[in-house]
Enzyme design. Structure first.
Site, short mmCIF file in Angstrom:
data_model
loop_
_atom_site.label_atom_id
_atom_site.label_comp_id
_atom_site.label_asym_id
_atom_site.label_seq_id
_atom_site.Cartn_x
_atom_site.Cartn_y
_atom_site.Cartn_z
CG HIS A 100 -0.18 0.05 2.52
ND1 HIS A 100 0.45 -1.05 3.04
CD2 HIS A 100 0.08 1.06 3.37
CE1 HIS A 100 1.03 -0.73 4.17
NE2 HIS A 100 0.83 0.57 4.40
CG ASP A 102 1.57 4.72 5.11
OD1 ASP A 102 1.17 3.55 5.30
OD2 ASP A 102 2.71 5.11 5.42
CG HIS A 251 5.02 1.00 2.99
ND1 HIS A 251 4.40 2.13 2.53
CD2 HIS A 251 4.48 0.74 4.20
CE1 HIS A 251 3.52 2.54 3.43
NE2 HIS A 251 3.54 1.72 4.45
NE ARG A 266 2.41 6.08 9.46
CZ ARG A 266 1.42 5.49 8.79
NH1 ARG A 266 1.54 4.24 8.36
NH2 ARG A 266 0.30 6.14 8.55
FE LIG Z 1 1.92 1.58 5.90
#
Ligand SMILES: [Fe+2]
Length: 275
Positions: A100, A102, A251, A266
């Site tokens: 995907h 993000d 990723h 994150r």
């Molecule tokens: Fe991701």
């Protein structure tokens, strides 16, 4: 005191580089420029042995742009910009195990993501793989590039996020998850390079085609866009950071370490509407 010199070591010719000599918690303008230039050129960059608290992590992310708030995941208290990344012996699955970009379902999807892991699986595993969408686009035939030039695709969060965070106390029955239409090929606003912008997690339909045609073409594009020779693979160590450009990279995280613990935070950097 003399600063460390900055060194950039590519992982592959097409994608990925390790950046040495930058302390993300204490970046001066020269450090930031070197990191930003490396990110634009290599699309995903990696840092080892970083040491950041939550505020320093947010500040490091903010050097690259305003921070994004995730549409589904509950944040830690007082830090809505932080996305908790955690898997352990109670995890049935992890987020991000399919390829995907993000939150591509957002109307203005994030330009970048900065993931900082401080606990990594004891026996290894939990690598993250990245695929260059510039390389994927550039490898297409000219007729296919022409065909895709004016096509758009629907990216939906509903089937991805519905119920995903129930185990962390989120009741999402009244929530509406984002759905957006983006070009199948987007032009990077900084580099001017074209890249494919569909992925097997969020993209549900190529809008101008019949469903059977859309399914077939999306199937091809999603497998083509993550071809092995467009990829690099990052092996995490404790206190590593990965910073990737969602505008030109897909990723996926390997889910191969159950029941070990993999944990970190994150921050995600806001982006523009893809064009
Ligand atoms: Fe991701």
């Amino acid at each position: 005191m003399a600063k460390n010199s900055i060194e950039i070591k590519p992982l592959t010719p097409r994608i990925g580089a390790e950046v040495f000599g930058v302390d993300l918690a204490n970046m001066d303008d020269a450090d930031f420029k070197a990191a930003h230039d490396a990110l634009m050129h290599h699309q995903v960059i990696f840092f080892r042995d970083q040491n950041m608290d939550v505020d320093q992590h947010k500040a490091a992310g903010r050097r690259f742009g305003e921070l994004h708030i995730h549409p589904g995941s509950p944040p830690p208290d007082g830090h809505p910009e932080i996305l908790i990344i955690h898997a352990d012996e109670n995890s049935k699955r992890i987020a991000g195990e399919k390829w995907h970009s993000d939150v591509s379902c957002d109307a203005e999807p994030p330009m970048g993501s900065m993931l900082y892991l401080w606990t990594i699986p004891e026996g290894g595993g939990g690598d993250t793989l990245f695929a260059s969408q510039y390389a994927a686009y550039e490898a297409l035939s000219e007729p296919m590039k022409e065909f895709l030039a004016d096509k758009t695709a629907t990216h939906s969060g509903e089937h991805v996020y519905r119920g995903r965070y129930n185990h962390r106390g989120i009741d999402d029955r009244d929530k509406v998850y984002p759905e957006s239409i983006h070009p199948v090929v987007r032009t990077h606003p900084v580099t001017g390079r074209k890249g494919l912008y569909v992925n097997s997690t969020f993209t549900t339909r190529i809008n101008e085609l019949e469903k059977g045609e859309s399914d077939a073409l999306l199937g091809f594009l999603c497998s083509h866009s993550t071809r092995l020779d467009f990829q690099c693979r990052f092996r995490w160590e404790r206190n590593s950071v990965a910073l990737w450009d969602n505008r030109c990279v897909q990723h996926t995280a390997m889910w191969d370490y159950f029941p070990q613990v993999r944990s970190g935070h994150r921050v995600t950097i806001k982006g523009d509407r893809p064009v």
